[in-house]
Design a protein around this motif. Structure first.
Motif, PDB file in Angstrom:
ATOM      1  N   LEU B  11       0.827  -1.215   0.000  1.00  0.00           N
ATOM      2  CA  LEU B  11       0.000   0.000   0.000  1.00  0.00           C
ATOM      3  C   LEU B  11       0.858   1.262   0.000  1.00  0.00           C
ATOM      4  O   LEU B  11       0.533   2.249  -0.669  1.00  0.00           O
ATOM      5  CB  LEU B  11      -0.927   0.008   1.223  1.00  0.00           C
ATOM      6  N   VAL B  12       1.966   1.236   0.768  1.00  0.00           N
ATOM      7  CA  VAL B  12       2.866   2.400   0.791  1.00  0.00           C
ATOM      8  C   VAL B  12       3.453   2.617  -0.604  1.00  0.00           C
ATOM      9  O   VAL B  12       3.506   3.747  -1.102  1.00  0.00           O
ATOM     10  CB  VAL B  12       4.005   2.191   1.828  1.00  0.00           C
ATOM     11  N   HIS B  13       3.862   1.506  -1.239  1.00  0.00           N
ATOM     12  CA  HIS B  13       4.395   1.602  -2.600  1.00  0.00           C
ATOM     13  C   HIS B  13       3.354   2.199  -3.544  1.00  0.00           C
ATOM     14  O   HIS B  13       3.665   3.054  -4.378  1.00  0.00           O
ATOM     15  CB  HIS B  13       4.821   0.198  -3.070  1.00  0.00           C
ATOM     16  N   HIS B  14       2.095   1.782  -3.381  1.00  0.00           N
ATOM     17  CA  HIS B  14       1.002   2.304  -4.217  1.00  0.00           C
ATOM     18  C   HIS B  14       0.859   3.821  -4.023  1.00  0.00           C
ATOM     19  O   HIS B  14       0.773   4.586  -4.990  1.00  0.00           O
ATOM     20  CB  HIS B  14      -0.291   1.572  -3.831  1.00  0.00           C
ATOM     21  N   ASP B  15       0.852   4.264  -2.750  1.00  0.00           N
ATOM     22  CA  ASP B  15       0.690   5.695  -2.452  1.00  0.00           C
ATOM     23  C   ASP B  15       1.863   6.503  -2.998  1.00  0.00           C
ATOM     24  O   ASP B  15       1.676   7.582  -3.581  1.00  0.00           O
ATOM     25  CB  ASP B  15       0.588   5.911  -0.932  1.00  0.00           C
ATOM     26  N   LEU B  16       3.075   5.976  -2.808  1.00  0.00           N
ATOM     27  CA  LEU B  16       4.255   6.710  -3.276  1.00  0.00           C
ATOM     28  C   LEU B  16       4.321   6.756  -4.796  1.00  0.00           C
ATOM     29  O   LEU B  16       4.768   7.749  -5.375  1.00  0.00           O
ATOM     30  CB  LEU B  16       5.535   6.080  -2.710  1.00  0.00           C
ATOM     31  N   ARG B  17       3.843   5.694  -5.424  1.00  0.00           N
ATOM     32  CA  ARG B  17       3.817   5.675  -6.884  1.00  0.00           C
ATOM     33  C   ARG B  17       2.885   6.775  -7.415  1.00  0.00           C
ATOM     34  O   ARG B  17       3.209   7.478  -8.371  1.00  0.00           O
ATOM     35  CB  ARG B  17       3.340   4.302  -7.361  1.00  0.00           C
ATOM     36  N   LEU B  18       1.731   6.914  -6.728  1.00  0.00           N
ATOM     37  CA  LEU B  18       0.796   7.969  -7.129  1.00  0.00           C
ATOM     38  C   LEU B  18       1.438   9.343  -6.933  1.00  0.00           C
ATOM     39  O   LEU B  18       1.287  10.238  -7.771  1.00  0.00           O
ATOM     40  CB  LEU B  18      -0.500   7.874  -6.324  1.00  0.00           C
ATOM     41  N   SER B  19       2.146   9.519  -5.812  1.00  0.00           N
ATOM     42  CA  SER B  19       2.825  10.804  -5.553  1.00  0.00           C
ATOM     43  C   SER B  19       3.864  11.066  -6.640  1.00  0.00           C
ATOM     44  O   SER B  19       3.992  12.195  -7.135  1.00  0.00           O
ATOM     45  CB  SER B  19       3.527  10.779  -4.195  1.00  0.00           C
ATOM     46  N   PHE B  20       4.603  10.025  -7.009  1.00  0.00           N
ATOM     47  CA  PHE B  20       5.627  10.171  -8.045  1.00  0.00           C
ATOM     48  C   PHE B  20       4.987  10.577  -9.383  1.00  0.00           C
ATOM     49  O   PHE B  20       5.490  11.468 -10.084  1.00  0.00           O
ATOM     50  CB  PHE B  20       6.407   8.855  -8.197  1.00  0.00           C
ATOM     51  N   LEU B  21       3.849   9.936  -9.701  1.00  0.00           N
ATOM     52  CA  LEU B  21       3.185  10.251 -10.974  1.00  0.00           C
ATOM     53  C   LEU B  21       2.681  11.699 -10.981  1.00  0.00           C
ATOM     54  O   LEU B  21       2.743  12.382 -11.997  1.00  0.00           O
ATOM     55  CB  LEU B  21       2.028   9.274 -11.222  1.00  0.00           C
ATOM     56  N   ARG B  22       2.174  12.158  -9.799  1.00  0.00           N
ATOM     57  CA  ARG B  22       1.721  13.553  -9.697  1.00  0.00           C
ATOM     58  C   ARG B  22       2.904  14.499  -9.908  1.00  0.00           C
ATOM     59  O   ARG B  22       2.791  15.510 -10.588  1.00  0.00           O
ATOM     60  CB  ARG B  22       1.084  13.798  -8.326  1.00  0.00           C
ATOM     61  N   MET B  23       4.038  14.148  -9.290  1.00  0.00           N
ATOM     62  CA  MET B  23       5.220  14.990  -9.422  1.00  0.00           C
ATOM     63  C   MET B  23       5.703  15.008 -10.877  1.00  0.00           C
ATOM     64  O   MET B  23       6.038  16.044 -11.425  1.00  0.00           O
ATOM     65  CB  MET B  23       6.321  14.468  -8.517  1.00  0.00           C
ATOM     66  N   ARG B  24       5.666  13.829 -11.503  1.00  0.00           N
ATOM     67  CA  ARG B  24       6.116  13.738 -12.892  1.00  0.00           C
ATOM     68  C   ARG B  24       5.214  14.557 -13.816  1.00  0.00           C
ATOM     69  O   ARG B  24       5.688  15.165 -14.778  1.00  0.00           O
ATOM     70  CB  ARG B  24       6.120  12.274 -13.324  1.00  0.00           C
ATOM     71  N   PRO B  32      11.700  11.036 -19.766  1.00  0.00           N
ATOM     72  CA  PRO B  32      12.347  10.693 -18.494  1.00  0.00           C
ATOM     73  C   PRO B  32      13.782  11.189 -18.397  1.00  0.00           C
ATOM     74  O   PRO B  32      14.231  11.618 -17.335  1.00  0.00           O
ATOM     75  CB  PRO B  32      12.290   9.163 -18.460  1.00  0.00           C
ATOM     76  N   LEU B  33      14.489  11.191 -19.534  1.00  0.00           N
ATOM     77  CA  LEU B  33      15.885  11.654 -19.495  1.00  0.00           C
ATOM     78  C   LEU B  33      15.949  13.156 -19.202  1.00  0.00           C
ATOM     79  O   LEU B  33      16.780  13.608 -18.415  1.00  0.00           O
ATOM     80  CB  LEU B  33      16.575  11.344 -20.832  1.00  0.00           C
ATOM     81  N   THR B  34      15.050  13.896 -19.853  1.00  0.00           N
ATOM     82  CA  THR B  34      15.017  15.345 -19.621  1.00  0.00           C
ATOM     83  C   THR B  34      14.670  15.622 -18.161  1.00  0.00           C
ATOM     84  O   THR B  34      15.290  16.486 -17.520  1.00  0.00           O
ATOM     85  CB  THR B  34      13.949  16.005 -20.539  1.00  0.00           C
ATOM     86  N   ILE B  35      13.676  14.889 -17.639  1.00  0.00           N
ATOM     87  CA  ILE B  35      13.274  15.099 -16.245  1.00  0.00           C
ATOM     88  C   ILE B  35      14.449  14.793 -15.320  1.00  0.00           C
ATOM     89  O   ILE B  35      14.764  15.566 -14.404  1.00  0.00           O
ATOM     90  CB  ILE B  35      12.052  14.214 -15.892  1.00  0.00           C
ATOM     91  N   ALA B  36      15.122  13.671 -15.581  1.00  0.00           N
ATOM     92  CA  ALA B  36      16.266  13.298 -14.743  1.00  0.00           C
ATOM     93  C   ALA B  36      17.336  14.381 -14.806  1.00  0.00           C
ATOM     94  O   ALA B  36      17.924  14.750 -13.771  1.00  0.00           O
ATOM     95  CB  ALA B  36      16.825  11.956 -15.205  1.00  0.00           C
ATOM     96  N   ALA B  37      17.566  14.924 -16.005  1.00  0.00           N
ATOM     97  CA  ALA B  37      18.585  15.973 -16.151  1.00  0.00           C
ATOM     98  C   ALA B  37      18.186  17.219 -15.365  1.00  0.00           C
ATOM     99  O   ALA B  37      19.011  17.815 -14.662  1.00  0.00           O
ATOM    100  CB  ALA B  37      18.753  16.309 -17.638  1.00  0.00           C
ATOM    101  N   ILE B  38      16.899  17.604 -15.468  1.00  0.00           N
ATOM    102  CA  ILE B  38      16.426  18.797 -14.742  1.00  0.00           C
ATOM    103  C   ILE B  38      16.617  18.591 -13.234  1.00  0.00           C
ATOM    104  O   ILE B  38      17.116  19.466 -12.520  1.00  0.00           O
ATOM    105  CB  ILE B  38      14.947  19.083 -15.072  1.00  0.00           C
TER     106      ILE B  38
END
Lengths: 258, 518
Positions: B11-24, B32-38
């Motif tokens: 469940l924690v992984h699920h919540d953090l994945r959603l947070s990551f997607l919102r951030m992305r 993804p490469l551009t985001i990683a570079a930024i």
């Protein structure tokens, strides 16, 4: 000329569309549509998904600029005199547009203010509509807690508060239970009896079959048939066929050339 | 797969994945490469920025003068971080109750309520830590690089702080829910979180905000602390600070306390939190009771209709009020800093006027965005027989009344001390409010009202312009109070910004024109 609700002008067509066209990028949504709705008529506009029904209503309501063509509402050129045209029309979308934090009375006060209805008249009409739509006991409750059906009824009250000569309804029965749908249908029929004109889009063919004086069917942005149910049956070649048969016959996907 | 489906890690992984997607999603359609570079460039920049601070920390103890400020600075950092974490946790907990998201789905599933709450609370803790860790962790890294690996203890200490903050946030939410009921809890939680977060701002400015004699007293108390007292770095209140600095024993105690507190809250209050969630759903399904049941007369006119509608919507959304209050609180320390800086002989007008002007421009921008861009029914209004310009005028009129109400108190207070400066402040505040309102009117950024504080994510340029205008008007105000002709220059800058941002083409008939569906 600006028409008042007490001067419907029975000789003038409620709505006339001539060669109406609208494109989105390279896609043609409405393709030279010609359509007429008589004063006091209940007109159903049918068509499959993506046929251009909602786009047509949105152009009539002044929400989308047409690329070309003419829109005349009781003789008022809606493309050039949009304010005058809006004064005598109302548009009810399938998703009710309400303010969650307002109660029905406050919402109706707001709508009446926008349409310039005299406060005394507006208040009396609001009370009447809320009674009629069985919302009276909820008149001081905020819309945020209302069910979909109740919200749709509040939106309908808003559309009727200025007693429009032409009422445009886009899928007005979506999400309503049987009792609420019946109530709304009765109110719409009563409006046409009072001389107002209604143009309605729906996917529920039974509604069009039972309520509409005339039916128009559009497909790929063009009017493919228009008339009374009997006229459509005759055009489709089956006197005993249902509207569903006629509709499916007229909107059948064309076979691709081999 | 992280853990068994339905387990806490899953469940924690699920919540953090959603947070990551919102951030992305904030990066738009970048790859993804551009985001990683930024992200890498941003992290490197932050690390470079905090280098001088890290160097100061590493050398502070060796230098007698710097050593005096070592513990006060750490105390400030603690005052800075802990309230922020608690505020974030409280906001996230109430948001979890009312915004719900997937809470209904989880509640309907056979997963234990305690596991669901523990997972949600862990996600809340991690999000809160991330919000402040982006600044603190680079400091820890640079300190570790320059002064020793013990500084990396900030990581586990922050994790423990996040768990404690999450436990406090959850407890406060359940307590508020029990004391005030589902309707008032959200507002109360927002206000409490606002005041806690203001401690974050004031904590950061405490050295500048406090009067000199108090600062001297505090420094004296730090120089000669009473054993075990408030200012004794070896005392119990300093345990989190010592843990963050790498004291092994204290770090172990701090982490153990955090784990126990978190587990107790998750196990003890889990079912309570879920019961609150169920009740909050019930509250959302029923409308708020009306304050007055008296049937009154309708008012006439387009302007009145638009103004009444905007004011009612504002008055009935306490979250918006709390967010705007937060803007005022964040600006307050700047005013105190200017006052204490003694520029212009410590004039109260010099302290109050820029504050009033900045508040006017910022609140006006927020209100204008609410009225113009977050209109709930733009198409409905577009079908009304009212010219667009009249609608916009009505909305701007609606913006200015609450602003005038907010600023009337400070302006009257200023008028009693310096009437001429008060009149000039009122004039410049009007200009400031008008300029940012116009910017928002000419460049609408459609969004929901709840996105008020994130509205600039749609147009960073408009956000930057808005802040630049506020800054320019503050400079105009300072220069005017000092009777300097330099006041003219920023006025021209704002005028130029408005000129370049003016609408150039006829606008669409509706604010949010969408394509037809059928």
């Amino acid at each position: 000329m600006i028409l008042s609700p007490t001067n419907p002008g029975a000789e003038t067509p409620a709505l006339e569309l001539r060669a109406l066209r609208k494109t989105f990028g390279g896609s043609v949504a409405v393709n030279g549509l010609d359509l007429g709705v008589r004063a006091g008529e209940f007109f159903a506009l049918l068509g499959p998904n993506g046929a251009g029904k909602t786009t047509t209503l949105r152009m009539i309501a002044g929400l989308l600029p047409a690329d070309s063509g003419e829109i005349s509402i009781f003789g008022v050129d809606a493309r050039r005199q949009s304010i005058d045209a809006k004064r005598i029309t109302a548009w009810l979308p399938d998703e009710p547009m309400l303010y969650d934090k307002l109660d029905p009375l406050e919402y109706l006060e707001f709508v009446a203010g926008l349409w310039g209805v005299e406060p005394e008249t507006a208040r009396a009409r609001a009370n009447e509509l809320l009674e009629m739509l069985e919302l009276w006991k909820h008149r001081h409750e905020r819309c945020e807690g209302f069910s979909r059906g109740m919200k749709q009824k509040v939106a309908l009250a808003g559309a009727l508060i200025h007693d429009p000569l032409l009422l445009m309804l886009d899928e007005p029965l979506t999400g309503l239970d049987a009792a609420a749908a019946r109530l709304v249908k009765d109110i719409l029929v009563e409006r046409t009896r009072a001389g107002r004109s209604i143009i309605l889009t729906t996917h529920i063919l039974e509604v069009a079959e039972r309520l509409a004086d005339r039916i128009g069917i559009i497909h790929h942005g063009r009017l493919v048939a228009m008339g009374t149910l009997d006229e459509l049956r005759a055009a489709a070649g089956g006197a005993h066929s249902t509207l569903e048969d006629v509709f499916l016959e007229l909107t059948r996907p064309t076979e691709k050339a081999a | 797969m992280i853990g068994r489906p339905g387990s806490l890690p899953w469940l924690v992984h699920h919540d953090l994945r959603l947070s990551f997607l919102r951030m992305r999603a904030m990066f738009g359609r970048r790859g993804p490469l551009t985001i990683a570079a930024i992200v890498l460039v941003a992290l490197a920049a932050i690390h470079l920025l905090v280098w001088p601070l890290a160097a100061w920390f590493v050398n502070a103890r060796a230098d007698a003068h710097s050593a005096r400020y070592y513990y006060p600075l750490l105390a400030c950092a603690a005052l800075f971080v802990l309230p922020w974490l608690i505020s974030q946790a409280l906001m996230s907990s109430t948001r979890a109750l009312y915004s719900r998201g997937d809470l209904d789905l989880l509640l309907a599933s056979p997963v234990s309520a305690r596991v669901v709450v523990a997972a949600r609370a862990l996600a809340v803790a991690i999000e809160a830590i991330a919000s402040v860790g982006i600044f603190l962790f680079p400091i820890a890294n640079m300190n570790a690089l320059l002064g020793g690996a013990h500084w990396l203890a900030i990581y586990p200490a922050m994790l423990a702080s996040g768990l404690i903050a999450s436990a406090i946030g959850l407890t406060l939410t359940v307590l508020l829910f029990r004391l005030m009921g589902p309707r008032r809890t959200r507002f109360a939680a927002q206000i409490v979180a606002t005041f806690i977060a203001s401690a974050f701002v004031l904590g950061g400015q405490i050295v500048n905000v406090l009067p000199e004699h108090m600062r001297d007293s505090i420094m004296a108390a730090f120089d000669n602390p009473a054993p075990g007292g408030l200012f004794d770095p070896g005392g119990p209140l300093w345990l989190p600070v010592r843990a963050a600095m790498g004291d092994g024993g204290d770090l172990a105690i701090w982490c153990a306390t955090a784990i126990v507190a978190f587990a107790l809250v998750a196990i003890g209050l889990g079912p309570n939190f879920m019961a609150s969630a169920v009740r909050s759903a019930g509250a959302a399904a029923t409308s708020a009771p009306a304050r007055s049941r008296r049937d009154r007369r309708f008012r006439a006119g387009v302007g009145v209709a638009l103004r009444m509608k905007e004011w009612r919507l504002l008055a009935r959304d306490p979250w918006l009020a709390s967010q705007m209050l937060l803007q005022v609180i964040y600006t307050l320390p700047i005013s105190v800093v200017i006052w204490r800086s003694q520029v212009g002989g410590g004039s109260p007008a010099l302290a109050a006027s820029p504050f009033i002007v900045v508040i006017a421009s910022q609140i006006s921008a927020s209100l204008a965005w609410l009225a113009v861009s977050s209109e709930d029914a733009p198409e409905f209004i577009a079908t009304a027989p009212v010219p667009r310009a009249r609608v916009e005028r009505g909305k701007i009129e609606a913006v200015f009344a609450p602003l005038a109400l907010l600023l009337a108190g400070p302006l009257i207070g200023l008028a009693l001390i310096a009437p001429v400066d008060a009149a000039l402040t009122a004039l410049i505040a009007c200009a400031a409010a008008g300029s940012t309102a116009l910017l928002n009117l000419w460049h609408p950024m459609p969004g929901k009202r709840a996105q008020l504080m994130r509205r600039h994510s749609q147009s960073k340029i408009v956000g930057l312009m808005e802040h630049m205008m506020s800054l320019c008007w503050a400079v105009v105000m300072v220069a005017t109070v000092l009777r300097s002709p330099a006041a003219i220059l920023p006025v021209f800058i704002v005028a130029a910004m408005l000129w370049f941002n003016r609408p150039r083409a006829p606008r669409a008939p509706a604010a949010n024109v969408a394509f037809g569906a059928g």
